[in-house]
Design an enzyme around this catalytic site. Structure first.
Site, PDB file in Angstrom:
ATOM      1  N   LYS A 112      29.927  59.960  41.855  1.00 21.29           N
ATOM      2  CA  LYS A 112      28.624  59.291  41.980  1.00 21.29           C
ATOM      3  C   LYS A 112      27.971  59.584  43.330  1.00 21.29           C
ATOM      4  CE  LYS A 112      29.244  55.779  38.506  1.00 21.29           C
ATOM      5  NZ  LYS A 112      29.310  54.378  38.143  1.00 21.29           N
ATOM      6  N   LYS A 197      31.650  62.184  30.376  1.00 26.54           N
ATOM      7  CA  LYS A 197      31.719  60.862  29.748  1.00 26.54           C
ATOM      8  C   LYS A 197      30.337  60.374  29.293  1.00 26.54           C
ATOM      9  CE  LYS A 197      31.622  57.023  32.076  1.00 26.54           C
ATOM     10  NZ  LYS A 197      31.831  55.839  32.921  1.00 26.54           N
ATOM     11  N   LYS A 200      26.357  54.972  30.700  1.00 26.91           N
ATOM     12  CA  LYS A 200      25.095  54.270  30.455  1.00 26.91           C
ATOM     13  C   LYS A 200      24.054  54.490  31.535  1.00 26.91           C
ATOM     14  CE  LYS A 200      27.142  49.846  31.161  1.00 26.91           C
ATOM     15  NZ  LYS A 200      27.813  49.986  32.472  1.00 26.91           N
TER      16      LYS A 200
HETATM   17  N1  AQP Z   1      32.342  56.710  27.609  1.00 25.01           N
HETATM   18  C1  AQP Z   1      33.221  55.722  27.602  1.00 25.01           C
HETATM   19  N2  AQP Z   1      34.270  55.752  26.771  1.00 25.01           N
HETATM   20  C2  AQP Z   1      35.173  54.741  26.756  1.00 25.01           C
HETATM   21  N3  AQP Z   1      35.078  53.652  27.539  1.00 25.01           N
HETATM   22  C3  AQP Z   1      34.032  53.577  28.369  1.00 25.01           C
HETATM   23  N4  AQP Z   1      33.650  52.651  29.257  1.00 25.01           N
HETATM   24  C4  AQP Z   1      32.517  53.054  29.869  1.00 25.01           C
HETATM   25  N5  AQP Z   1      32.126  54.234  29.387  1.00 25.01           N
HETATM   26  C5  AQP Z   1      33.054  54.594  28.461  1.00 25.01           C
HETATM   27  C6  AQP Z   1      34.359  51.408  29.503  1.00 25.01           C
HETATM   28  O1  AQP Z   1      33.443  50.338  29.317  1.00 25.01           O
HETATM   29  C7  AQP Z   1      33.764  49.296  30.238  1.00 25.01           C
HETATM   30  C8  AQP Z   1      32.538  48.902  31.006  1.00 25.01           C
HETATM   31  O2  AQP Z   1      32.082  50.035  31.676  1.00 25.01           O
HETATM   32  P1  AQP Z   1      31.294  49.947  33.053  1.00 25.01           P
HETATM   33  O3  AQP Z   1      30.134  49.098  32.877  1.00 25.01           O
HETATM   34  O4  AQP Z   1      32.221  49.564  34.147  1.00 25.01           O
HETATM   35  O5  AQP Z   1      31.001  51.427  33.343  1.00 25.01           O
HETATM   36  P2  AQP Z   1      30.073  52.516  32.679  1.00 25.01           P
HETATM   37  O6  AQP Z   1      29.551  52.155  31.356  1.00 25.01           O
HETATM   38  O7  AQP Z   1      30.856  53.746  32.820  1.00 25.01           O
HETATM   39  O8  AQP Z   1      28.839  52.412  33.613  1.00 25.01           O
HETATM   40  P3  AQP Z   1      28.421  53.288  34.810  1.00 25.01           P
HETATM   41  O9  AQP Z   1      29.600  53.541  35.692  1.00 25.01           O
HETATM   42  O10 AQP Z   1      27.221  52.704  35.415  1.00 25.01           O
HETATM   43  O11 AQP Z   1      28.110  54.532  34.023  1.00 25.01           O
HETATM   44  P4  AQP Z   1      27.976  55.958  34.478  1.00 25.01           P
HETATM   45  O12 AQP Z   1      29.238  56.648  34.154  1.00 25.01           O
HETATM   46  O13 AQP Z   1      26.822  56.317  33.667  1.00 25.01           O
HETATM   47  O14 AQP Z   1      27.628  56.005  35.927  1.00 25.01           O
HETATM   48  C9  AQP Z   1      34.869  49.814  31.135  1.00 25.01           C
HETATM   49  O15 AQP Z   1      36.104  49.322  30.682  1.00 25.01           O
HETATM   50  C10 AQP Z   1      34.795  51.294  30.960  1.00 25.01           C
HETATM   51  O16 AQP Z   1      36.054  51.916  31.146  1.00 25.01           O
END
Ligand code: AQP
Length: 336
Positions: A112, A197, A200
């Site tokens: 990130k 991955k 969101k």
């Molecule tokens: N792609 C995924 N596949 C399986 N599990 C996932 N989780 C997130 N993405 C996947 C699991 O969902 C829970 C909540 O996630 P989070 O809100 O901590 O994280 P996120 O959705 O990955 O949000 P970010 O970090 O804001 O997203 P990006 O990657 O876009 O930067 C967790 O248990 C997570 O493992």
């Protein structure tokens, strides 16, 4: 009874990855078998460039969607992280337990921060330290288990290390938790880039299925998923990441194993097209009731407010004794 804690950050609209990787096991299993706490971890959403009004909106939407997906406030505790001060109180003490090197080794920080720098932005200090806040989220409740997707496993490992270190130095204060990953769909990949991955907060949305996407949008996104060269449906994450991702999603939706699903298609000589079509319909059926229930809950905001108020009250009561104990153990003078 085991204690379970897990959270979700309001950095974007909840995705199919969040659901299959985490939320579904919270709903189907965890809330029934343990004292389970689930949290909208809004403080974590401030670690990257954010719009305050959007974070507020997404926090409420995440809580509403978790209820729509089936969390039952009669069975579990649902609350918002910033409503319970104990998380940040404990985070500082844990920052005094963690090391700078440990923080810089976190994969999410590396990825990130690189993304932020590439976009010409600056990296917030909280992006570096947020795994410690996550450790505080978990340790404050004496959680034994943390059900998460694969991407959060490293942070739970750090949490374990901090708990063990603190206990060794200052006396046993924290339970040492373990991560629990789903057997299938622990890492749902982006449909347009199956090597990364489904996240969101990603800017490119064509490969991301959101829980609130209309059925036609879901179908379109899945039918346009990137697949691999070749035509036989086999489950091979290395050689055929696009097809493997669809198999994981279909298996996740239907409670089967990806290998089994692949064998069915291969024995019938079915094409990628058939796999996409079946996956799209399975996801549509999975999401339809969640979307409908979300619409009903949106019409009753006072119900959601009540759930969050009660949840925060219970969470505060559970966390305070542990955090107070940590303050005493590390050498802080109790208030007189
Ligand atoms: N792609 C995924 N596949 C399986 N599990 C996932 N989780 C997130 N993405 C996947 C699991 O969902 C829970 C909540 O996630 P989070 O809100 O901590 O994280 P996120 O959705 O990955 O949000 P970010 O970090 O804001 O997203 P990006 O990657 O876009 O930067 C967790 O248990 C997570 O493992």
């Amino acid at each position: 009874m085991a204690r379970i804690f897990s959270g979700i950050k309001p950095t974007g609209h909840l995705t199919l990855g969040n659901y299959l990787g985490a939320v579904r096991q919270w709903v189907d299993a965890d809330q029934h078998r343990a004292d389970a706490l689930f949290c909208v971890v809004d403080l974590h959403a401030l670690t990257v460039d954010h719009d305050p009004a959007r974070v507020r909106r997404l926090s409420r939407q995440a809580a509403t969607l978790l209820l729509a997906a089936g969390l039952d406030p009669g069975l579990c505790t649902l609350f918002v992280q910033s409503h319970v001060d104990e998380h940040t109180r404990l985070a500082y003490v844990l920052e005094c337990t963690a090391t700078d090197g440990e923080m810089r080794r976190m994969i999410q920080y590396k990825e990130k921060s690189a993304r932020e720098r590439a976009a010409g932005g600056s990296v917030r200090l909280s992006l570096l330290t947020y795994p410690v806040l996550m450790a505080a989220d978990i340790l404050a409740y004496g959680a034994d288990e943390v059900p998460v997707g694969d991407d959060q496993a490293q942070h739970v490992e750090l949490t374990r290390d901090l708990a063990v270190r603190f206990n060794q130095r200052y006396g046993r204060t924290f339970a040492v938790p373990k991560a629990v990953l789903p057997l299938v769909a622990a890492r749902v990949m982006d449909l347009q880039d199956p090597t990364s991955k489904m996240g969101k907060s990603h800017a490119e949305t064509a490969g991301i299925v959101y829980l609130l996407d209309e059925s036609d949008v879901v179908r379109k996104k899945i039918m346009r998923a990137v697949t691999d060269s070749g035509s036989e449906v086999v489950y091979d994450r290395e050689a055929q990441p696009g097809v493997a991702n669809l198999l994981e999603i279909l298996a996740g939706c239907t409670g089967r194993k990806p290998m089994e699903v692949a064998a069915e298609y291969s024995s019938r000589g079915s094409s990628y097209g058939a796999l996409k079509k079946d996956t799209a319909e399975a996801v549509v059926e999975l999401l339809r009731p969640i979307r409908d229930r979300h619409a009903q809950l949106c019409a009753d905001p006072s119900y959601v407010d009540g759930v969050l108020r009660e949840g925060a009250g219970r969470a505060r009561g559970l966390a305070r004794p542990t955090v107070d104990a940590a303050y005493r153990a590390i050498g802080l003078l109790p208030p007189v």
